[in-house]
Design a protein around this motif. Structure first.
Motif, PDB file in Angstrom:
ATOM      1  N   LYS A  10      13.236   4.189  -8.807  1.00 21.89           N
ATOM      2  CA  LYS A  10      13.096   4.427  -7.370  1.00 21.89           C
ATOM      3  C   LYS A  10      11.680   4.049  -6.943  1.00 21.89           C
ATOM      4  CE  LYS A  10      16.494   8.089  -7.245  1.00 21.89           C
ATOM      5  NZ  LYS A  10      16.966   9.236  -6.500  1.00 21.89           N
ATOM      6  N   PHE A  11      11.572   3.561  -5.727  1.00 23.41           N
ATOM      7  CA  PHE A  11      10.274   3.232  -5.148  1.00 23.41           C
ATOM      8  C   PHE A  11      10.073   4.132  -3.941  1.00 23.41           C
ATOM      9  CE2 PHE A  11      11.633  -0.410  -7.529  1.00 23.41           C
ATOM     10  CZ  PHE A  11      10.484  -0.773  -8.209  1.00 23.41           C
ATOM     11  N   ARG A  12       8.887   4.737  -3.881  1.00 23.35           N
ATOM     12  CA  ARG A  12       8.614   5.730  -2.845  1.00 23.35           C
ATOM     13  C   ARG A  12       7.283   5.471  -2.167  1.00 23.35           C
ATOM     14  NH1 ARG A  12       9.513  11.362  -6.064  1.00 23.35           N
ATOM     15  NH2 ARG A  12       7.268  11.141  -6.096  1.00 23.35           N
ATOM     16  N   VAL A  13       7.191   6.022  -0.969  1.00 22.78           N
ATOM     17  CA  VAL A  13       5.932   6.193  -0.254  1.00 22.78           C
ATOM     18  C   VAL A  13       5.817   7.691  -0.083  1.00 22.78           C
ATOM     19  CG1 VAL A  13       4.710   5.862   1.914  1.00 22.78           C
ATOM     20  CG2 VAL A  13       6.029   3.979   0.943  1.00 22.78           C
ATOM     21  N   GLY A  14       4.872   8.305  -0.791  1.00 23.20           N
ATOM     22  CA  GLY A  14       4.817   9.765  -0.798  1.00 23.20           C
ATOM     23  C   GLY A  14       6.110  10.308  -1.381  1.00 23.20           C
ATOM     24  N   SER A  15       6.797  11.147  -0.621  1.00 20.32           N
ATOM     25  CA  SER A  15       8.069  11.693  -1.101  1.00 20.32           C
ATOM     26  C   SER A  15       9.269  10.949  -0.538  1.00 20.32           C
ATOM     27  CB  SER A  15       8.165  13.175  -0.733  1.00 20.32           C
ATOM     28  OG  SER A  15       8.157  13.311   0.682  1.00 20.32           O
TER      29      SER A  15
ATOM     30  N   GLU B 173      11.263  -4.383   4.876  1.00 24.20           N
ATOM     31  CA  GLU B 173      11.634  -3.581   6.051  1.00 24.20           C
ATOM     32  C   GLU B 173      11.869  -2.122   5.671  1.00 24.20           C
ATOM     33  OE1 GLU B 173      11.638  -4.296   9.441  1.00 24.20           O
ATOM     34  OE2 GLU B 173      10.445  -5.902   8.567  1.00 24.20           O
ATOM     35  N   ALA B 174      12.435  -1.879   4.503  1.00 26.89           N
ATOM     36  CA  ALA B 174      12.631  -0.494   4.048  1.00 26.89           C
ATOM     37  C   ALA B 174      11.280   0.188   3.845  1.00 26.89           C
ATOM     38  CB  ALA B 174      13.446  -0.477   2.755  1.00 26.89           C
ATOM     39  N   TRP B 175      10.327  -0.528   3.236  1.00 25.50           N
ATOM     40  CA  TRP B 175       8.979   0.021   3.046  1.00 25.50           C
ATOM     41  C   TRP B 175       8.313   0.273   4.394  1.00 25.50           C
ATOM     42  CZ3 TRP B 175       4.398  -2.706   4.276  1.00 25.50           C
ATOM     43  CH2 TRP B 175       3.219  -2.029   3.918  1.00 25.50           C
ATOM     44  N   ARG B 176       8.468  -0.688   5.329  1.00 21.80           N
ATOM     45  CA  ARG B 176       7.876  -0.551   6.663  1.00 21.80           C
ATOM     46  C   ARG B 176       8.370   0.725   7.354  1.00 21.80           C
ATOM     47  NH1 ARG B 176       9.456  -0.796  11.495  1.00 21.80           N
ATOM     48  NH2 ARG B 176      11.486  -1.671  10.998  1.00 21.80           N
ATOM     49  N   MET B 177       9.636   1.069   7.149  1.00 22.05           N
ATOM     50  CA  MET B 177      10.180   2.287   7.755  1.00 22.05           C
ATOM     51  C   MET B 177       9.539   3.548   7.172  1.00 22.05           C
ATOM     52  SD  MET B 177      14.254   1.372   7.940  1.00 22.05           S
ATOM     53  CE  MET B 177      14.706   3.045   8.360  1.00 22.05           C
TER      54      MET B 177
ATOM     55  N   PRO C 266       3.227   4.701   7.684  1.00 21.31           N
ATOM     56  CA  PRO C 266       2.722   4.755   9.058  1.00 21.31           C
ATOM     57  C   PRO C 266       2.519   3.342   9.619  1.00 21.31           C
ATOM     58  CG  PRO C 266       1.486   6.246   7.645  1.00 21.31           C
ATOM     59  CD  PRO C 266       2.358   5.408   6.743  1.00 21.31           C
ATOM     60  N   LYS C 267       2.658   3.207  10.923  1.00 17.42           N
ATOM     61  CA  LYS C 267       2.525   1.902  11.581  1.00 17.42           C
ATOM     62  C   LYS C 267       1.182   1.244  11.283  1.00 17.42           C
ATOM     63  CE  LYS C 267       5.721   2.896  15.287  1.00 17.42           C
ATOM     64  NZ  LYS C 267       5.913   3.148  16.708  1.00 17.42           N
TER      65      LYS C 267
ATOM     66  N   PRO D 264       0.835  -1.210   0.000  1.00 13.22           N
ATOM     67  CA  PRO D 264       0.000   0.000   0.000  1.00 13.22           C
ATOM     68  C   PRO D 264       0.869   1.259   0.000  1.00 13.22           C
ATOM     69  CG  PRO D 264      -0.783  -1.566   1.650  1.00 13.22           C
ATOM     70  CD  PRO D 264       0.533  -2.084   1.149  1.00 13.22           C
ATOM     71  N   ARG D 265       0.409   2.248  -0.741  1.00 12.68           N
ATOM     72  CA  ARG D 265       1.030   3.576  -0.821  1.00 12.68           C
ATOM     73  C   ARG D 265       2.373   3.602  -1.551  1.00 12.68           C
ATOM     74  NH1 ARG D 265      -0.482   6.809   4.727  1.00 12.68           N
ATOM     75  NH2 ARG D 265      -2.611   6.050   4.873  1.00 12.68           N
ATOM     76  N   SER D 266       2.828   2.494  -2.081  1.00 12.10           N
ATOM     77  CA  SER D 266       4.099   2.453  -2.791  1.00 12.10           C
ATOM     78  C   SER D 266       3.901   2.866  -4.242  1.00 12.10           C
ATOM     79  CB  SER D 266       4.684   1.036  -2.745  1.00 12.10           C
ATOM     80  OG  SER D 266       5.910   0.984  -3.441  1.00 12.10           O
ATOM     81  N   SER D 267       4.868   3.598  -4.773  1.00 12.49           N
ATOM     82  CA  SER D 267       4.816   3.979  -6.188  1.00 12.49           C
ATOM     83  C   SER D 267       6.217   3.928  -6.776  1.00 12.49           C
ATOM     84  CB  SER D 267       4.212   5.372  -6.361  1.00 12.49           C
ATOM     85  OG  SER D 267       4.972   6.337  -5.655  1.00 12.49           O
TER      86      SER D 267
END
Length: 115
Positions: A27-32, A96-100, A103-104, A15-18
């Motif tokens: 590059k893979f991001r969550v938001g910025s 784990e990188a995405w988890r960081m 949001p929890k 979720p929220r990955s782009s």
């Protein structure tokens, strides 16, 4: 050896990955927040990792892991040689990188979908 396509398949479920192509780099991001990035030749994968643990990671397996560039030392970041990673290890590092980066509650909801 894992590939960018392997990482793409995994991150497409987060979720929220782009995915973004920035200066010829995937590059893979969550938001910025970038949580995984590849070198232009796709042989090196940088990923989010706790700063306080990265020296030990690199020291334990220097043929596999590298410290980030000097300009990236301020970030929670480390790098890995793609040829040295296997699929289960890549999955753990990328997850784990995405988890960081999320949001929890998003991570907790994702875990629920896996049960």
């Amino acid at each position: 050896m894992v590939t960018v396509e392997d990482v793409r398949r995994l991150t497409s479920k987060f979720p929220r990955s782009s995915e973004h192509l920035i200066r010829d780099r995937v590059k893979f991001r969550v938001g910025s927040i970038v949580y995984v990035a590849f070198s232009r030749d796709e042989t090196i994968m940088g990923f989010g990792f706790p700063k306080e643990e990265r020296a030990a990671l690199v020291a334990a397996e220097p043929d596999k892991f590298l410290m980030p560039s000097e300009s990236d030392l301020r970030f929670h970041w480390v790098q890995a040689r793609m040829a040295a990673l296997d699929e289960p290890e890549m999955r753990e590092l990328v997850t784990e990188a995405w988890r960081m980066a999320v949001p929890k509650k998003v991570y907790a909801a994702y875990l629920e979908t896996l049960r």
